[in-house]
Design a protein around this motif. Sequence first.
Motif, PDB file in Angstrom:
ATOM      1  N   ILE A  76       0.830  -1.209   0.000  1.00 24.82           N
ATOM      2  CA  ILE A  76       0.000   0.000   0.000  1.00 24.82           C
ATOM      3  C   ILE A  76       0.864   1.258   0.000  1.00 24.82           C
ATOM      4  CG2 ILE A  76      -1.631   1.338   1.396  1.00 24.82           C
ATOM      5  CD1 ILE A  76      -2.811  -1.387   2.317  1.00 24.82           C
ATOM      6  N   TYR A  77       1.910   1.258   0.814  1.00 24.36           N
ATOM      7  CA  TYR A  77       2.695   2.483   0.957  1.00 24.36           C
ATOM      8  C   TYR A  77       3.832   2.597  -0.058  1.00 24.36           C
ATOM      9  CZ  TYR A  77       0.010   4.035   4.891  1.00 24.36           C
ATOM     10  OH  TYR A  77      -1.034   4.493   5.659  1.00 24.36           O
ATOM     11  N   ALA A  78       4.334   1.485  -0.548  1.00 24.04           N
ATOM     12  CA  ALA A  78       5.449   1.554  -1.506  1.00 24.04           C
ATOM     13  C   ALA A  78       5.071   1.000  -2.873  1.00 24.04           C
ATOM     14  CB  ALA A  78       6.666   0.821  -0.953  1.00 24.04           C
ATOM     15  N   GLY A  79       3.840   0.568  -3.020  1.00 26.73           N
ATOM     16  CA  GLY A  79       3.372   0.127  -4.328  1.00 26.73           C
ATOM     17  C   GLY A  79       3.295  -1.377  -4.476  1.00 26.73           C
ATOM     18  N   VAL A  80       2.397  -1.787  -5.355  1.00 25.53           N
ATOM     19  CA  VAL A  80       2.126  -3.203  -5.556  1.00 25.53           C
ATOM     20  C   VAL A  80       3.370  -4.006  -5.966  1.00 25.53           C
ATOM     21  CG1 VAL A  80       0.893  -4.798  -7.104  1.00 25.53           C
ATOM     22  CG2 VAL A  80      -0.367  -2.995  -5.897  1.00 25.53           C
ATOM     23  N   PRO A  81       4.222  -3.519  -6.883  1.00 21.64           N
ATOM     24  CA  PRO A  81       5.380  -4.359  -7.257  1.00 21.64           C
ATOM     25  C   PRO A  81       6.322  -4.648  -6.085  1.00 21.64           C
ATOM     26  CG  PRO A  81       5.020  -2.644  -8.920  1.00 21.64           C
ATOM     27  CD  PRO A  81       4.111  -2.333  -7.762  1.00 21.64           C
ATOM     28  N   ALA A  82       6.498  -3.695  -5.172  1.00 24.78           N
ATOM     29  CA  ALA A  82       7.313  -3.956  -3.981  1.00 24.78           C
ATOM     30  C   ALA A  82       6.683  -5.069  -3.151  1.00 24.78           C
ATOM     31  CB  ALA A  82       7.460  -2.683  -3.142  1.00 24.78           C
ATOM     32  N   GLY A  83       5.360  -5.058  -3.049  1.00 25.42           N
ATOM     33  CA  GLY A  83       4.666  -6.112  -2.324  1.00 25.42           C
ATOM     34  C   GLY A  83       4.791  -7.465  -3.001  1.00 25.42           C
ATOM     35  N   VAL A  84       4.613  -7.493  -4.310  1.00 27.44           N
ATOM     36  CA  VAL A  84       4.715  -8.754  -5.056  1.00 27.44           C
ATOM     37  C   VAL A  84       6.084  -9.396  -4.831  1.00 27.44           C
ATOM     38  CG1 VAL A  84       4.783  -9.781  -7.358  1.00 27.44           C
ATOM     39  CG2 VAL A  84       3.024  -8.092  -6.812  1.00 27.44           C
ATOM     40  N   ASP A  85       7.135  -8.599  -4.943  1.00 31.57           N
ATOM     41  CA  ASP A  85       8.486  -9.145  -4.733  1.00 31.57           C
ATOM     42  C   ASP A  85       8.678  -9.652  -3.309  1.00 31.57           C
ATOM     43  OD1 ASP A  85       9.319  -8.790  -7.322  1.00 31.57           O
ATOM     44  OD2 ASP A  85      10.796  -7.248  -6.902  1.00 31.57           O
ATOM     45  N   ALA A  86       8.186  -8.911  -2.336  1.00 27.99           N
ATOM     46  CA  ALA A  86       8.341  -9.330  -0.942  1.00 27.99           C
ATOM     47  C   ALA A  86       7.621 -10.662  -0.688  1.00 27.99           C
ATOM     48  CB  ALA A  86       7.811  -8.252   0.002  1.00 27.99           C
ATOM     49  N   PHE A  87       6.406 -10.784  -1.216  1.00 26.81           N
ATOM     50  CA  PHE A  87       5.691 -12.053  -1.039  1.00 26.81           C
ATOM     51  C   PHE A  87       6.428 -13.206  -1.726  1.00 26.81           C
ATOM     52  CE2 PHE A  87       2.107  -9.643   0.553  1.00 26.81           C
ATOM     53  CZ  PHE A  87       1.537 -10.526   1.445  1.00 26.81           C
ATOM     54  N   GLN A 114      -2.826   5.863 -10.803  1.00 24.33           N
ATOM     55  CA  GLN A 114      -2.010   4.692 -11.139  1.00 24.33           C
ATOM     56  C   GLN A 114      -0.645   4.770 -10.444  1.00 24.33           C
ATOM     57  OE1 GLN A 114      -2.652   3.394 -15.107  1.00 24.33           O
ATOM     58  NE2 GLN A 114      -0.956   1.934 -15.123  1.00 24.33           N
ATOM     59  N   VAL A 115      -0.109   5.973 -10.312  1.00 23.84           N
ATOM     60  CA  VAL A 115       1.133   6.154  -9.536  1.00 23.84           C
ATOM     61  C   VAL A 115       0.925   5.666  -8.100  1.00 23.84           C
ATOM     62  CG1 VAL A 115       2.620   7.910  -8.456  1.00 23.84           C
ATOM     63  CG2 VAL A 115       2.118   8.033 -10.910  1.00 23.84           C
ATOM     64  N   ALA A 116      -0.201   6.039  -7.505  1.00 26.66           N
ATOM     65  CA  ALA A 116      -0.466   5.644  -6.113  1.00 26.66           C
ATOM     66  C   ALA A 116      -0.498   4.127  -5.956  1.00 26.66           C
ATOM     67  CB  ALA A 116      -1.788   6.246  -5.634  1.00 26.66           C
ATOM     68  N   ILE A 117      -1.048   3.441  -6.953  1.00 19.88           N
ATOM     69  CA  ILE A 117      -1.144   1.983  -6.868  1.00 19.88           C
ATOM     70  C   ILE A 117       0.221   1.318  -7.051  1.00 19.88           C
ATOM     71  CG2 ILE A 117      -2.088  -0.069  -8.040  1.00 19.88           C
ATOM     72  CD1 ILE A 117      -4.607   1.666  -8.635  1.00 19.88           C
ATOM     73  N   TYR A 118       0.981   1.812  -8.018  1.00 24.22           N
ATOM     74  CA  TYR A 118       2.252   1.141  -8.333  1.00 24.22           C
ATOM     75  C   TYR A 118       3.437   1.651  -7.512  1.00 24.22           C
ATOM     76  CZ  TYR A 118       0.115  -1.717 -11.858  1.00 24.22           C
ATOM     77  OH  TYR A 118      -0.657  -2.668 -12.470  1.00 24.22           O
ATOM     78  N   ALA A 119       3.385   2.906  -7.071  1.00 24.59           N
ATOM     79  CA  ALA A 119       4.516   3.439  -6.303  1.00 24.59           C
ATOM     80  C   ALA A 119       4.133   3.792  -4.884  1.00 24.59           C
ATOM     81  CB  ALA A 119       5.099   4.662  -7.014  1.00 24.59           C
ATOM     82  N   GLY A 120       2.896   3.565  -4.516  1.00 19.90           N
ATOM     83  CA  GLY A 120       2.480   3.755  -3.131  1.00 19.90           C
ATOM     84  C   GLY A 120       1.681   5.027  -2.905  1.00 19.90           C
ATOM     85  N   VAL A 121       0.855   4.976  -1.881  1.00 24.53           N
ATOM     86  CA  VAL A 121      -0.057   6.077  -1.573  1.00 24.53           C
ATOM     87  C   VAL A 121       0.669   7.406  -1.340  1.00 24.53           C
ATOM     88  CG1 VAL A 121      -1.652   6.886   0.228  1.00 24.53           C
ATOM     89  CG2 VAL A 121      -2.006   4.648  -0.850  1.00 24.53           C
ATOM     90  N   PRO A 122       1.785   7.458  -0.584  1.00 20.56           N
ATOM     91  CA  PRO A 122       2.402   8.776  -0.366  1.00 20.56           C
ATOM     92  C   PRO A 122       2.879   9.448  -1.667  1.00 20.56           C
ATOM     93  CG  PRO A 122       3.211   7.203   1.260  1.00 20.56           C
ATOM     94  CD  PRO A 122       2.430   6.416   0.253  1.00 20.56           C
ATOM     95  N   ALA A 123       3.359   8.684  -2.630  1.00 20.13           N
ATOM     96  CA  ALA A 123       3.734   9.264  -3.922  1.00 20.13           C
ATOM     97  C   ALA A 123       2.506   9.864  -4.598  1.00 20.13           C
ATOM     98  CB  ALA A 123       4.362   8.200  -4.821  1.00 20.13           C
ATOM     99  N   GLY A 124       1.365   9.197  -4.484  1.00 18.15           N
ATOM    100  CA  GLY A 124       0.132   9.720  -5.054  1.00 18.15           C
ATOM    101  C   GLY A 124      -0.334  10.985  -4.345  1.00 18.15           C
ATOM    102  N   VAL A 125      -0.289  10.969  -3.015  1.00 18.37           N
ATOM    103  CA  VAL A 125      -0.728  12.143  -2.246  1.00 18.37           C
ATOM    104  C   VAL A 125       0.088  13.368  -2.647  1.00 18.37           C
ATOM    105  CG1 VAL A 125      -0.815  13.150   0.069  1.00 18.37           C
ATOM    106  CG2 VAL A 125      -1.562  10.790  -0.274  1.00 18.37           C
ATOM    107  N   ASP A 126       1.391  13.234  -2.741  1.00 20.48           N
ATOM    108  CA  ASP A 126       2.235  14.368  -3.134  1.00 20.48           C
ATOM    109  C   ASP A 126       1.917  14.840  -4.554  1.00 20.48           C
ATOM    110  OD1 ASP A 126       3.528  14.585  -0.732  1.00 20.48           O
ATOM    111  OD2 ASP A 126       5.500  14.003  -1.443  1.00 20.48           O
ATOM    112  N   ALA A 127       1.716  13.919  -5.468  1.00 21.12           N
ATOM    113  CA  ALA A 127       1.414  14.299  -6.853  1.00 21.12           C
ATOM    114  C   ALA A 127       0.100  15.071  -6.928  1.00 21.12           C
ATOM    115  CB  ALA A 127       1.366  13.058  -7.746  1.00 21.12           C
ATOM    116  N   PHE A 128      -0.909  14.603  -6.209  1.00 23.51           N
ATOM    117  CA  PHE A 128      -2.189  15.321  -6.209  1.00 23.51           C
ATOM    118  C   PHE A 128      -2.033  16.711  -5.602  1.00 23.51           C
ATOM    119  CE2 PHE A 128      -4.255  11.357  -7.322  1.00 23.51           C
ATOM    120  CZ  PHE A 128      -5.332  11.797  -8.085  1.00 23.51           C
ATOM    121  N   ARG A 129      -1.282  16.825  -4.517  1.00 23.03           N
ATOM    122  CA  ARG A 129      -1.104  18.134  -3.893  1.00 23.03           C
ATOM    123  C   ARG A 129      -0.434  19.116  -4.874  1.00 23.03           C
ATOM    124  NH1 ARG A 129       2.539  17.341  -0.257  1.00 23.03           N
ATOM    125  NH2 ARG A 129       1.076  16.242   1.082  1.00 23.03           N
ATOM    126  N   GLN A 130       0.605  18.617  -5.554  1.00 21.31           N
ATOM    127  CA  GLN A 130       1.316  19.509  -6.457  1.00 21.31           C
ATOM    128  C   GLN A 130       0.457  19.915  -7.662  1.00 21.31           C
ATOM    129  OE1 GLN A 130       4.658  16.946  -6.459  1.00 21.31           O
ATOM    130  NE2 GLN A 130       5.168  17.640  -4.408  1.00 21.31           N
TER     131      GLN A 130
END
Lengths: 126, 126, 126, 126, 126, 126
Positions: free
Chosen positions: B102-113, E99-115
């Motif tokens: 959730i916090y670092a993205g799905v691909p990071a999770g996939v690799d960890a699992f 899509q950024v939030a899903i693949y790179a994590g929620v905090p990356a998405g939050v920052d992108a939306f704010r900017q």
Amino acid sequence: MDQQTYETGLKIRSEVLGKEYVENSMKSADDFNKPFQEFVTEYCWGAGWGRPGLSRKERSMLNLAMISILNRPHELKLHIRGALTNGLTKDQIREIFMQVAIYAGVPAGVDAFRQAREVFADQAKK
Amino acid sequence: MDQQTYETGLKIRSEVLGKEYVENSMKSADDFNKPFQEFVTEYCWGAGWGRPGLSRKERSMLNLAMISILNRPHELKLHIRGALTNGLTKDQIREIFMQVAIYAGVPAGVDAFRQAREVFADQAKK
Amino acid sequence: MDQQTYETGLKIRSEVLGKEYVENSMKSADDFNKPFQEFVTEYCWGAGWGRPGLSRKERSMLNLAMISILNRPHELKLHIRGALTNGLTKDQIREIFMQVAIYAGVPAGVDAFRQAREVFADQAKK
Amino acid sequence: MDQQTYETGLKIRSEVLGKEYVENSMKSADDFNKPFQEFVTEYCWGAGWGRPGLSRKERSMLNLAMISILNRPHELKLHIRGALTNGLTKDQIREIFMQVAIYAGVPAGVDAFRQAREVFADQAKK
Amino acid sequence: MDQQTYETGLKIRSEVLGKEYVENSMKSADDFNKPFQEFVTEYCWGAGWGRPGLSRKERSMLNLAMISILNRPHELKLHIRGALTNGLTKDQIREIFMQVAIYAGVPAGVDAFRQAREVFADQAKK
Amino acid sequence: MDQQTYETGLKIRSEVLGKEYVENSMKSADDFNKPFQEFVTEYCWGAGWGRPGLSRKERSMLNLAMISILNRPHELKLHIRGALTNGLTKDQIREIFMQVAIYAGVPAGVDAFRQAREVFADQAKK
């Protein structure tokens, strides 16, 4: 879980990554990773990819750039295959990875090109 | 070097990562990497892990999340084993990696699992 | 393309990474990655490495630190070999990787040391 | 703590980052961050920078490249000042940041150049 | 330098990021950063953006995703403006950042939306 | 959307980050970012934080380490406040950030300590 979003996710995931791959992932899931498989299917593929506003081709373009930068070779290969399925040409994939090299640095580009060539070589064998 | 911190580090490192592993690391060290082995033992394991304030279980939790994000599979596997030694259950490890996704993205999770499942499969063979 | 910058790049790249390696890269290039090979040769090696102001030894030092942090093991090994060619000693490489461990974290250092030892072992066999 | 390593660290840190800055850091430390200040001084500056094998100028070069990539602007500015103190010229700093742009991507380079220009402008005022 | 590639780069850069912005960047360049400004213009904008194979709209899509993940807010804002110039709608920008939030994590998405919201608010004022 | 998961998410998010903050986020949402606000609430806070298996205190610990490494200062400050709400002490936060410094490098630790001190200073004023 929202059953409809999950079903949508399962359908899109199978269409993009291949029915066989997704069925294997689901079948081989055990108590440890089953909740994660379901979570990814519902949120990433259902609630994410299932949204209108971008075509699958565009979502594949984004993923190739993002996963190259995130440095996850296993996932990158899956999504290179998915990108071809979604209609991206090899020429477009080259352009994406050249842009990755400029914005994220030459080593990120080198790795992306190597992985793409491995995927293409695998497919040529079949 | 502070001898006492080094000794503390060697003890904790052996207890968490396994006596055999640490002895091999130390024995196989040569002129090139011996200063690094000593540095890691003293600072990371002695001055870091040796501090009060967090339990070993909590330090293992942090490490699983951090090393997943830092994208270092070899170290992640070591620390998944260490986490089991420190008393984390597989269910807790799953929850940590879902939070990583959730916090670092799905691909990071996939690799960890994937890496966790490799560790569990290895251990089941023994 | 600026032909002169490209030629300079090809020369430096061959001197640093080895003539054989670069010739293989160029010869094995196909329609897909040839534009990238040319781009890297011209910009990274010609317009970048070809600049005055830093010695090759200094550029190798920077690369070892940068590529360790960028987490690209395949490229790192190439540049460890290049660094030896450019006159860095094993002792200097150790110091660089210890500084990487301090500024980018212990797991980045551990991986860099492991990869360097693989390169050194490979070279000892020849 | 190894008192001698700590003293060495305090001395080097003061010489590189400025006596005033380091004294302020130490004086303003409270219960919360004092253990960290001491740890950084001993570990990073004593056990790291205090090692032989690389000159301070070389360590500054590595740090400029590494901290640019690690994306820590506050620390980068400190170390640009430290690099000037350690004898790097502005021309060398430019070359380092151009190499960062090539290996870690253009946006990393753009930010590094912006921060360097802010440091230079600050110093010109004094 | 290849003069034609440079001219192409200057033209595209001005069209995407705005004539005023690029002229200011070039005019304010000094001995320190002028070689970098020229390098970026030729390499990133001429040799990169000047290539056929992807539309400017597609290149903007990639850049929004990549620069969000690379965590460079100053550059991200520039490229959000450039993306609007290149014809991306706000709805498409939202989809990219989700899509950024899903693949790179929620905090990356939050920052992108704010900017993005800061850019939109700035533009509404004018 | 799964209404129940969303409601759970809204409740947990408000309890951890503060009712006022969450209400403001929701109220100020517009057509552009409303789908993202809802997605984060359902997915991150409902389907993620809402899971059993880790306590809120443990989830806060993970978040402090992860968001430090992900280098997102705005989010880190929010979650430092949330961590205090969830019962972490300042001493535990210090230990987490020292472990961050060891595993992700000194500059990541320095930034985390600076941001924590800003949060504590803000709270002392109230």
